[in-house]
Design a protein around this motif. Structure first.
Motif, PDB file in Angstrom:
ATOM      1  N   ALA A  28     -28.449 -36.259   7.860  1.00 36.59           N
ATOM      2  CA  ALA A  28     -27.650 -36.170   9.088  1.00 36.59           C
ATOM      3  C   ALA A  28     -27.607 -37.515   9.802  1.00 36.59           C
ATOM      4  CB  ALA A  28     -28.212 -35.089  10.007  1.00 36.59           C
ATOM      5  N   ALA A  29     -28.738 -38.206   9.839  1.00 35.03           N
ATOM      6  CA  ALA A  29     -28.766 -39.530  10.475  1.00 35.03           C
ATOM      7  C   ALA A  29     -27.845 -40.490   9.733  1.00 35.03           C
ATOM      8  CB  ALA A  29     -30.197 -40.071  10.507  1.00 35.03           C
ATOM      9  N   ALA A  30     -27.826 -40.383   8.411  1.00 34.20           N
ATOM     10  CA  ALA A  30     -26.966 -41.257   7.617  1.00 34.20           C
ATOM     11  C   ALA A  30     -25.484 -40.942   7.839  1.00 34.20           C
ATOM     12  CB  ALA A  30     -27.323 -41.138   6.135  1.00 34.20           C
ATOM     13  N   VAL A  31     -25.178 -39.693   8.097  1.00 39.50           N
ATOM     14  CA  VAL A  31     -23.788 -39.303   8.338  1.00 39.50           C
ATOM     15  C   VAL A  31     -23.293 -39.865   9.665  1.00 39.50           C
ATOM     16  CG1 VAL A  31     -22.283 -37.317   8.849  1.00 39.50           C
ATOM     17  CG2 VAL A  31     -23.830 -37.247   6.884  1.00 39.50           C
ATOM     18  N   VAL A  32     -24.128 -39.850  10.693  1.00 43.64           N
ATOM     19  CA  VAL A  32     -23.675 -40.267  12.020  1.00 43.64           C
ATOM     20  C   VAL A  32     -23.845 -41.756  12.295  1.00 43.64           C
ATOM     21  CG1 VAL A  32     -24.034 -37.980  13.020  1.00 43.64           C
ATOM     22  CG2 VAL A  32     -25.859 -39.680  13.174  1.00 43.64           C
ATOM     23  N   LYS A  35     -25.041 -47.828  10.146  1.00 45.26           N
ATOM     24  CA  LYS A  35     -26.162 -48.762   9.993  1.00 45.26           C
ATOM     25  C   LYS A  35     -27.343 -48.088   9.288  1.00 45.26           C
ATOM     26  CE  LYS A  35     -29.191 -51.793  12.656  1.00 45.26           C
ATOM     27  NZ  LYS A  35     -29.582 -52.275  13.987  1.00 45.26           N
ATOM     28  N   PHE A  36     -27.697 -46.877   9.731  1.00 46.89           N
ATOM     29  CA  PHE A  36     -28.798 -46.154   9.086  1.00 46.89           C
ATOM     30  C   PHE A  36     -28.435 -45.812   7.647  1.00 46.89           C
ATOM     31  CE2 PHE A  36     -31.163 -42.398   7.802  1.00 46.89           C
ATOM     32  CZ  PHE A  36     -32.463 -42.809   8.056  1.00 46.89           C
ATOM     33  N   CYS A  37     -27.202 -45.419   7.423  1.00 45.72           N
ATOM     34  CA  CYS A  37     -26.742 -45.082   6.074  1.00 45.72           C
ATOM     35  C   CYS A  37     -26.894 -46.277   5.139  1.00 45.72           C
ATOM     36  CB  CYS A  37     -25.292 -44.609   6.121  1.00 45.72           C
ATOM     37  SG  CYS A  37     -24.637 -44.124   4.512  1.00 45.72           S
ATOM     38  N   GLN A  46     -37.797 -48.090   3.827  1.00 51.53           N
ATOM     39  CA  GLN A  46     -37.700 -48.687   5.154  1.00 51.53           C
ATOM     40  C   GLN A  46     -36.949 -47.769   6.111  1.00 51.53           C
ATOM     41  OE1 GLN A  46     -39.168 -51.322   6.453  1.00 51.53           O
ATOM     42  NE2 GLN A  46     -38.194 -50.984   8.423  1.00 51.53           N
ATOM     43  N   ALA A  47     -35.887 -47.139   5.628  1.00 50.23           N
ATOM     44  CA  ALA A  47     -35.112 -46.227   6.476  1.00 50.23           C
ATOM     45  C   ALA A  47     -35.973 -45.063   6.957  1.00 50.23           C
ATOM     46  CB  ALA A  47     -33.891 -45.708   5.720  1.00 50.23           C
ATOM     47  N   VAL A  48     -36.752 -44.485   6.050  1.00 52.15           N
ATOM     48  CA  VAL A  48     -37.617 -43.367   6.422  1.00 52.15           C
ATOM     49  C   VAL A  48     -38.698 -43.847   7.387  1.00 52.15           C
ATOM     50  CG1 VAL A  48     -39.347 -41.736   5.545  1.00 52.15           C
ATOM     51  CG2 VAL A  48     -37.165 -41.998   4.355  1.00 52.15           C
ATOM     52  N   TYR A  52     -34.870 -42.728  13.058  1.00 45.19           N
ATOM     53  CA  TYR A  52     -33.529 -42.887  13.616  1.00 45.19           C
ATOM     54  C   TYR A  52     -33.521 -42.416  15.060  1.00 45.19           C
ATOM     55  CZ  TYR A  52     -28.607 -42.261  14.556  1.00 45.19           C
ATOM     56  OH  TYR A  52     -27.370 -42.322  15.132  1.00 45.19           O
ATOM     57  N   ALA A  53     -32.945 -43.219  15.934  1.00 46.05           N
ATOM     58  CA  ALA A  53     -32.770 -42.893  17.358  1.00 46.05           C
ATOM     59  C   ALA A  53     -34.085 -42.469  18.009  1.00 46.05           C
ATOM     60  CB  ALA A  53     -31.700 -41.817  17.521  1.00 46.05           C
TER      61      ALA A  53
END
Length: 109
Positions: A28-32, A35-37, A46-48, A52-53
């Motif tokens: 969901a974070a990647a969809v919105v 940058k996170f995607c 690194q993303a995990v 996010y937010a």
């Protein structure tokens, strides 16, 4: 008279996270967030770790391994690989016990 219904219930394997809720949050974070995607696709660890937010992702070891192994060139490909990996995992079903005959094998349905 006691009646028993026949049912099948999906249950999770120990340690895998029963509903993949945290993976859903990652996706969901990647969809919105573009940058996170981009970070998820280029460096999922690194993303995990970054979250996010202001929210952190609390993944089980199995979920974390799944996210790291699902590399893809696009979010769609990434999600598809994760879905394939999840669906290939064994799923156990629970069968009801027939009242009065606990030791008898369950009939095949």
């Amino acid at each position: 008279m006691l009646t028993s219904s026949i049912f099948k219930q999906r249950v999770a394997l120990p340690g895998t996270g029963s509903d993949y809720c945290e993976i859903n949050r990652v996706l969901a974070a990647a969809v919105v967030s573009k940058k996170f995607c981009a970070l998820l696709l280029s460096d999922p660890a690194q993303a995990v770790a970054q979250g996010y937010a202001g929210e952190q992702f609390i993944l089980s070891d199995a979920e974390y391994d799944l996210v790291l192994s699902a590399q893809g060139g696009s979010l769609q490909e990434f999600a598809q690989r994760m879905g394939e990996a999840i669906s290939s995992r064994p799923v156990f079903t629970m069968q009801p016990v027939i009242p009065g005959n606990i030791d008898a094998p369950m009939p095949a349905f």
